[in-house]
Motif scaffolding. Sequence first.
Motif, PDB file in Angstrom:
ATOM      1  N   ASN A   3       0.806  -1.220   0.000  1.00  0.00           N
ATOM      2  CA  ASN A   3       0.000   0.000   0.000  1.00  0.00           C
ATOM      3  C   ASN A   3       0.834   1.262   0.000  1.00  0.00           C
ATOM      4  OD1 ASN A   3      -2.540  -0.913  -0.166  1.00  0.00           O
ATOM      5  ND2 ASN A   3      -2.843  -1.115   2.043  1.00  0.00           N
ATOM      6  N   GLU A   4       1.885   1.267   0.810  1.00  0.00           N
ATOM      7  CA  GLU A   4       2.742   2.447   0.919  1.00  0.00           C
ATOM      8  C   GLU A   4       3.299   2.812  -0.451  1.00  0.00           C
ATOM      9  OE1 GLU A   4       2.720   0.052   3.000  1.00  0.00           O
ATOM     10  OE2 GLU A   4       2.443   0.933   4.995  1.00  0.00           O
ATOM     11  N   LEU A   5       3.672   1.783  -1.209  1.00  0.00           N
ATOM     12  CA  LEU A   5       4.254   1.988  -2.521  1.00  0.00           C
ATOM     13  C   LEU A   5       3.196   2.486  -3.495  1.00  0.00           C
ATOM     14  CD1 LEU A   5       7.108   1.584  -3.237  1.00  0.00           C
ATOM     15  CD2 LEU A   5       6.601  -0.703  -4.043  1.00  0.00           C
ATOM     16  N   GLU A   6       2.022   1.874  -3.439  1.00  0.00           N
ATOM     17  CA  GLU A   6       0.937   2.300  -4.328  1.00  0.00           C
ATOM     18  C   GLU A   6       0.545   3.740  -4.065  1.00  0.00           C
ATOM     19  OE1 GLU A   6      -2.625  -0.189  -4.715  1.00  0.00           O
ATOM     20  OE2 GLU A   6      -1.245  -1.880  -4.884  1.00  0.00           O
ATOM     21  N   ASP A   7       0.456   4.113  -2.786  1.00  0.00           N
ATOM     22  CA  ASP A   7       0.127   5.492  -2.429  1.00  0.00           C
ATOM     23  C   ASP A   7       1.124   6.451  -3.052  1.00  0.00           C
ATOM     24  OD1 ASP A   7      -1.889   4.550  -0.948  1.00  0.00           O
ATOM     25  OD2 ASP A   7      -0.987   4.931   1.010  1.00  0.00           O
ATOM     26  N   LYS A  34      17.373   4.431  -1.595  1.00  0.00           N
ATOM     27  CA  LYS A  34      16.362   4.589  -0.561  1.00  0.00           C
ATOM     28  C   LYS A  34      16.838   5.409   0.644  1.00  0.00           C
ATOM     29  CE  LYS A  34      13.432   1.342   2.002  1.00  0.00           C
ATOM     30  NZ  LYS A  34      14.185   1.104   3.227  1.00  0.00           N
ATOM     31  N   ASP A  35      17.975   5.022   1.219  1.00  0.00           N
ATOM     32  CA  ASP A  35      18.345   5.619   2.499  1.00  0.00           C
ATOM     33  C   ASP A  35      18.964   7.003   2.372  1.00  0.00           C
ATOM     34  OD1 ASP A  35      17.276   3.681   4.034  1.00  0.00           O
ATOM     35  OD2 ASP A  35      19.054   2.407   3.942  1.00  0.00           O
ATOM     36  N   THR A  36      19.344   7.408   1.165  1.00  0.00           N
ATOM     37  CA  THR A  36      19.825   8.776   1.017  1.00  0.00           C
ATOM     38  C   THR A  36      18.740   9.654   0.397  1.00  0.00           C
ATOM     39  OG1 THR A  36      20.801   8.123  -1.094  1.00  0.00           O
ATOM     40  CG2 THR A  36      22.267   8.213   0.804  1.00  0.00           C
ATOM     41  N   LEU A  37      18.141   9.154  -0.687  1.00  0.00           N
ATOM     42  CA  LEU A  37      17.243  10.000  -1.463  1.00  0.00           C
ATOM     43  C   LEU A  37      15.886  10.216  -0.787  1.00  0.00           C
ATOM     44  CD1 LEU A  37      17.287  11.563  -4.031  1.00  0.00           C
ATOM     45  CD2 LEU A  37      16.510   9.565  -5.276  1.00  0.00           C
ATOM     46  N   MET A  38      15.295   9.152  -0.238  1.00  0.00           N
ATOM     47  CA  MET A  38      13.926   9.285   0.268  1.00  0.00           C
ATOM     48  C   MET A  38      13.824  10.212   1.486  1.00  0.00           C
ATOM     49  SD  MET A  38      12.296   5.570  -0.594  1.00  0.00           S
ATOM     50  CE  MET A  38      10.570   6.040  -0.659  1.00  0.00           C
TER      51      MET A  38
ATOM     52  N   ILE B  41       2.874  14.592   0.310  1.00  0.00           N
ATOM     53  CA  ILE B  41       4.032  13.990  -0.346  1.00  0.00           C
ATOM     54  C   ILE B  41       5.140  13.715   0.663  1.00  0.00           C
ATOM     55  CG2 ILE B  41       5.942  14.492  -1.941  1.00  0.00           C
ATOM     56  CD1 ILE B  41       3.961  15.688  -3.845  1.00  0.00           C
ATOM     57  N   ALA B  42       5.427  14.695   1.523  1.00  0.00           N
ATOM     58  CA  ALA B  42       6.477  14.506   2.522  1.00  0.00           C
ATOM     59  C   ALA B  42       6.167  13.293   3.393  1.00  0.00           C
ATOM     60  CB  ALA B  42       6.622  15.768   3.375  1.00  0.00           C
ATOM     61  N   ARG B  43       4.901  13.194   3.810  1.00  0.00           N
ATOM     62  CA  ARG B  43       4.494  12.107   4.695  1.00  0.00           C
ATOM     63  C   ARG B  43       4.568  10.751   3.997  1.00  0.00           C
ATOM     64  NH1 ARG B  43      -0.711  12.915   5.162  1.00  0.00           N
ATOM     65  NH2 ARG B  43      -0.427  15.088   5.763  1.00  0.00           N
ATOM     66  N   THR B  44       4.106  10.699   2.731  1.00  0.00           N
ATOM     67  CA  THR B  44       4.052   9.428   2.017  1.00  0.00           C
ATOM     68  C   THR B  44       5.453   8.917   1.688  1.00  0.00           C
ATOM     69  OG1 THR B  44       2.028  10.289   1.017  1.00  0.00           O
ATOM     70  CG2 THR B  44       2.880   8.228   0.143  1.00  0.00           C
ATOM     71  N   VAL B  45       6.352   9.842   1.289  1.00  0.00           N
ATOM     72  CA  VAL B  45       7.731   9.429   1.010  1.00  0.00           C
ATOM     73  C   VAL B  45       8.376   8.909   2.288  1.00  0.00           C
ATOM     74  CG1 VAL B  45      10.030  10.225   0.325  1.00  0.00           C
ATOM     75  CG2 VAL B  45       8.039  11.016  -0.928  1.00  0.00           C
ATOM     76  N   GLU B  46       8.115   9.606   3.390  1.00  0.00           N
ATOM     77  CA  GLU B  46       8.700   9.210   4.668  1.00  0.00           C
ATOM     78  C   GLU B  46       8.162   7.832   5.075  1.00  0.00           C
ATOM     79  OE1 GLU B  46       9.553   8.590   8.550  1.00  0.00           O
ATOM     80  OE2 GLU B  46       7.473   9.186   8.115  1.00  0.00           O
ATOM     81  N   ALA B  47       6.847   7.631   4.914  1.00  0.00           N
ATOM     82  CA  ALA B  47       6.236   6.346   5.287  1.00  0.00           C
ATOM     83  C   ALA B  47       6.797   5.222   4.435  1.00  0.00           C
ATOM     84  CB  ALA B  47       4.715   6.413   5.137  1.00  0.00           C
ATOM     85  N   ALA B  48       6.957   5.482   3.134  1.00  0.00           N
ATOM     86  CA  ALA B  48       7.498   4.462   2.240  1.00  0.00           C
ATOM     87  C   ALA B  48       8.923   4.127   2.649  1.00  0.00           C
ATOM     88  CB  ALA B  48       7.457   4.944   0.794  1.00  0.00           C
ATOM     89  N   HIS B  49       9.696   5.163   2.966  1.00  0.00           N
ATOM     90  CA  HIS B  49      11.076   4.928   3.377  1.00  0.00           C
ATOM     91  C   HIS B  49      11.131   4.073   4.639  1.00  0.00           C
ATOM     92  CE1 HIS B  49      14.747   6.072   5.737  1.00  0.00           C
ATOM     93  NE2 HIS B  49      15.250   5.509   4.663  1.00  0.00           N
ATOM     94  N   ASN B  60      13.001  -7.997  -4.780  1.00  0.00           N
ATOM     95  CA  ASN B  60      11.749  -7.259  -4.909  1.00  0.00           C
ATOM     96  C   ASN B  60      11.617  -6.271  -3.743  1.00  0.00           C
ATOM     97  OD1 ASN B  60       9.150  -6.516  -5.649  1.00  0.00           O
ATOM     98  ND2 ASN B  60       8.179  -8.378  -4.856  1.00  0.00           N
ATOM     99  N   VAL B  61      10.698  -5.311  -3.852  1.00  0.00           N
ATOM    100  CA  VAL B  61      10.425  -4.439  -2.715  1.00  0.00           C
ATOM    101  C   VAL B  61       9.073  -4.784  -2.109  1.00  0.00           C
ATOM    102  CG1 VAL B  61      11.816  -2.418  -3.269  1.00  0.00           C
ATOM    103  CG2 VAL B  61       9.588  -2.689  -4.318  1.00  0.00           C
ATOM    104  N   ASP B  62       8.993  -4.717  -0.790  1.00  0.00           N
ATOM    105  CA  ASP B  62       7.762  -5.057  -0.083  1.00  0.00           C
ATOM    106  C   ASP B  62       7.865  -4.483   1.319  1.00  0.00           C
ATOM    107  OD1 ASP B  62       5.333  -6.144   0.606  1.00  0.00           O
ATOM    108  OD2 ASP B  62       5.822  -8.169  -0.013  1.00  0.00           O
ATOM    109  N   ILE B  63       6.788  -4.635   2.107  1.00  0.00           N
ATOM    110  CA  ILE B  63       6.884  -4.133   3.475  1.00  0.00           C
ATOM    111  C   ILE B  63       7.563  -5.155   4.385  1.00  0.00           C
ATOM    112  CG2 ILE B  63       5.042  -2.414   3.511  1.00  0.00           C
ATOM    113  CD1 ILE B  63       3.184  -4.610   4.540  1.00  0.00           C
ATOM    114  N   ARG B  64       7.883  -6.339   3.851  1.00  0.00           N
ATOM    115  CA  ARG B  64       8.657  -7.292   4.648  1.00  0.00           C
ATOM    116  C   ARG B  64       9.708  -7.945   3.776  1.00  0.00           C
ATOM    117  NH1 ARG B  64       3.441 -11.153   5.350  1.00  0.00           N
ATOM    118  NH2 ARG B  64       2.699 -10.794   3.237  1.00  0.00           N
ATOM    119  N   SER B  65      10.706  -8.524   4.410  1.00  0.00           N
ATOM    120  CA  SER B  65      11.716  -9.296   3.703  1.00  0.00           C
ATOM    121  C   SER B  65      11.929 -10.571   4.478  1.00  0.00           C
ATOM    122  CB  SER B  65      13.019  -8.500   3.642  1.00  0.00           C
ATOM    123  OG  SER B  65      14.072  -9.335   3.196  1.00  0.00           O
TER     124      SER B  65
END
Lengths: 197, 197
Positions: A3-7, A34-38, B41-49, B60-65
């Motif tokens: 969801n975070e990615l879709e948002d 990710k860890d620098t840019l975001m 935008i600030a909030r969503t980028v931060e949440a995604a990070h 792949n990217v996901d909320i878990r690994s």
Amino acid sequence: MSNELEDLINLFSKLPGLGPRSARRAILHMLKYKDTLMPNIARTVEAAHRTIKLCTICGNVDIRSPCSICLDDKRDNLSICVVETIADLWALEKGHVFKGHYHVLGGTLSAVEQRGPDTLNIENLVRRVAENNIREVILATNATIDGQTTAFYISERLEPLKTKVTRLAYGLPVGGELDYLDEGTLSAALASRKALA
Amino acid sequence: MSNELEDLINLFSKLPGLGPRSARRAILHMLKYKDTLMPNIARTVEAAHRTIKLCTICGNVDIRSPCSICLDDKRDNLSICVVETIADLWALEKGHVFKGHYHVLGGTLSAVEQRGPDTLNIENLVRRVAENNIREVILATNATIDGQTTAFYISERLEPLKTKVTRLAYGLPVGGELDYLDEGTLSAALASRKALA
């Protein structure tokens, strides 16, 4: 996809110039660093939101209102250049071609898209011109149908104030080749021809 | 222009697909809806990070690994589809065309741009195939020179493991018209022609 990615992709795909595909590419690029840019993007957007203000006089953006152009007493405060958007103001400033003040309309009139005068920052312009004894108003709207219609409407609104109202010249772009120009530009350039002194 | 604004435009103009001009347009759009869009935008980028992780198995990217695809035991865990980028993985997932696992290389080999095998996620793939008794590796790299070179290199690396290695078929895109296709595609489609059963 989470969801975070879709948002995030949805949010970016609604910015002008970005569709779903280019938003995805931009987000994947962010994820790669990710860890620098975001955190950097989140922080910079937040800082811009916190510090940037809309100038209540001219409609420019700056860290203060009135903006530094409106406050600059080295500039000619008796002439106002009217532009459609802040991007146009930036283009003129970047060229260092104008040393007066600005007024940002926020768009154009449009018969097709039903945008009337009340959607634009026109009342403030008329008041500014009347109250500050402005000598010249330069209408620097785009050379499009809507831009010209808007310029014409504004010139009518300013008529009673007896201020000098001008518009940018039409003609050949500097460095332009006749072979590549449209008929409209050629005919405008011909009609406005000047004597070689 | 204020520093905060310049920082923001610089940051956005470095995202792929955005140049300085389109970054400016995007930022001006944000400023137009400043109080709703910018905090969002600030909030969503931060949440995604904060929430998004890179899957240590497939990339792949996901909320878990490990990611939800790697953990999904309804998927065929004996076949691995090798793709260049996460975007390619998304394209295949969106099409619901493959029900196995994935492996994201993170790009291609490139002689011109001097990207060797150690810039790609290849060692992990070889180890994955060896340790998990994988039945089939499908090389779904792009049909470009670099994509094909990469596929060839990987097939050589997997050779000792005796796993079945395949690649996607070349041919006409479904709905494609011959008149609009390049010679390479036509010749590949002809070479791989099938008997009408």
